[in-house]
Design a protein around this motif. Structure first.
Motif, PDB file in Angstrom:
ATOM      1  N   TRP A 255     -43.581  38.618   8.856  1.00 14.35           N
ATOM      2  CA  TRP A 255     -44.117  38.183  10.176  1.00 14.35           C
ATOM      3  C   TRP A 255     -43.712  38.422  11.354  1.00 14.35           C
ATOM      4  O   TRP A 255     -44.191  38.579  12.441  1.00 14.35           O
ATOM      5  CB  TRP A 255     -44.356  36.500   9.974  1.00 14.35           C
TER       6      TRP A 255
ATOM      7  N   GLN B 249     -50.876  32.579  13.874  1.00 14.13           N
ATOM      8  CA  GLN B 249     -50.331  31.506  13.199  1.00 14.13           C
ATOM      9  C   GLN B 249     -51.004  30.912  12.021  1.00 14.13           C
ATOM     10  O   GLN B 249     -50.538  30.631  10.866  1.00 14.13           O
ATOM     11  CB  GLN B 249     -49.838  30.391  14.179  1.00 14.13           C
TER      12      GLN B 249
ATOM     13  N   GLN C  14     -51.247  33.231   9.211  1.00  6.35           N
ATOM     14  CA  GLN C  14     -49.785  33.521   8.582  1.00  6.35           C
ATOM     15  C   GLN C  14     -49.440  32.329   7.509  1.00  6.35           C
ATOM     16  O   GLN C  14     -48.877  32.630   6.602  1.00  6.35           O
ATOM     17  CB  GLN C  14     -48.760  33.527   9.778  1.00  6.35           C
TER      18      GLN C  14
ATOM     19  N   THR D  28     -49.121  32.761   3.681  1.00  5.09           N
ATOM     20  CA  THR D  28     -47.831  32.422   3.022  1.00  5.09           C
ATOM     21  C   THR D  28     -47.696  31.420   2.004  1.00  5.09           C
ATOM     22  O   THR D  28     -47.333  31.528   0.856  1.00  5.09           O
ATOM     23  CB  THR D  28     -46.671  32.103   4.300  1.00  5.09           C
TER      24      THR D  28
ATOM     25  N   ASP E 182     -41.027  36.034   5.949  1.00  8.18           N
ATOM     26  CA  ASP E 182     -40.590  35.833   7.253  1.00  8.18           C
ATOM     27  C   ASP E 182     -40.359  37.138   8.027  1.00  8.18           C
ATOM     28  O   ASP E 182     -40.683  37.245   8.978  1.00  8.18           O
ATOM     29  CB  ASP E 182     -39.090  35.043   7.090  1.00  8.18           C
ATOM     30  N   GLN E 183     -39.740  38.053   7.045  1.00  5.53           N
ATOM     31  CA  GLN E 183     -39.573  39.653   7.760  1.00  5.53           C
ATOM     32  C   GLN E 183     -40.919  40.372   7.909  1.00  5.53           C
ATOM     33  O   GLN E 183     -41.089  40.902   8.755  1.00  5.53           O
ATOM     34  CB  GLN E 183     -38.760  40.653   6.748  1.00  5.53           C
TER      35      GLN E 183
ATOM     36  N   HIS F 291     -39.480  33.837   0.150  1.00  6.80           N
ATOM     37  CA  HIS F 291     -39.700  33.134   1.717  1.00  6.80           C
ATOM     38  C   HIS F 291     -38.941  34.149   2.668  1.00  6.80           C
ATOM     39  O   HIS F 291     -39.499  34.258   3.901  1.00  6.80           O
ATOM     40  CB  HIS F 291     -38.865  31.568   1.781  1.00  6.80           C
ATOM     41  N   GLY F 292     -37.845  34.630   2.460  1.00 10.16           N
ATOM     42  CA  GLY F 292     -37.245  35.678   3.500  1.00 10.16           C
ATOM     43  C   GLY F 292     -38.044  36.988   3.678  1.00 10.16           C
ATOM     44  O   GLY F 292     -37.911  37.303   4.851  1.00 10.16           O
TER      45      GLY F 292
END
Length: 153
Positions: free
Chosen positions: A30, A38, A41, A45, A27-28, A23-24
């Motif tokens: 994106w 969006q 994304q 994801t 996030d990086q 998940h992290g």
């Protein structure tokens, strides 16, 4: 050749912690690729997390091996791509033809859903969220490749 605009990767034991760390990583990605719409994304994801979760929940290590989750994420003009690797995994028997590209696919879609996702929703959800899904065996690794065409500028 398409230029890679953003790239991230993760490789670690196939555990719930790997999903949290993924998940992290996403996030990086994106942050680096904020120009991706969006909707693209979110869909990408969700497909990546679902695929990686399937490795953690359903992956079977080869005899004497530790099962690792490898994820390589790339953003190129018009295309999002994830390579999800079940490193040290037992071979799928048979290796599924997710896209139906092979002329002699041994299983139908319903069989794949039963065999590769106990709940029956994961694989069909992944297929709905991305443009293509393929799987193949490379050495001691089952490799899942997801790609999504993106309307990015």
């Amino acid at each position: 050749m398409t230029d890679i605009l953003a790239r991230r990767a993760l490789e670690q034991p196939a555990t719930e912690q790997a999903i949290e760390d993924l998940h992290g990583v996403l996030d990086q990605l994106w942050i680096d690729a904020a120009f991706v719409p969006q909707l693209d994304q979110m869909a990408f994801t969700t497909a990546v997390i679902e695929s990686a979760s399937n490795v953690v929940q359903h992956g079977v290590p080869a005899d004497g091996a530790e099962l690792l989750l490898g994820v390589e994420l790339t953003v190129a003009t018009g295309r999002l791509r994830a390579v999800i690797s079940e490193i040290g995994a037992a071979a799928h028997d048979p290796v599924p033809d997710i896209d139906g590209a092979a002329a002699s696919a041994p299983l139908d879609e319903d069989s794949l859903l039963e065999d590769y996702d106990e709940s029956g929703r994961g694989l069909s959800m992944i297929r709905a969220l991305v443009t293509t899904v393929t799987v193949e065996r490379q050495g001691d690794t089952n490799v899942w490749v997801l790609s999504r065409d993106s309307g990015q500028n």
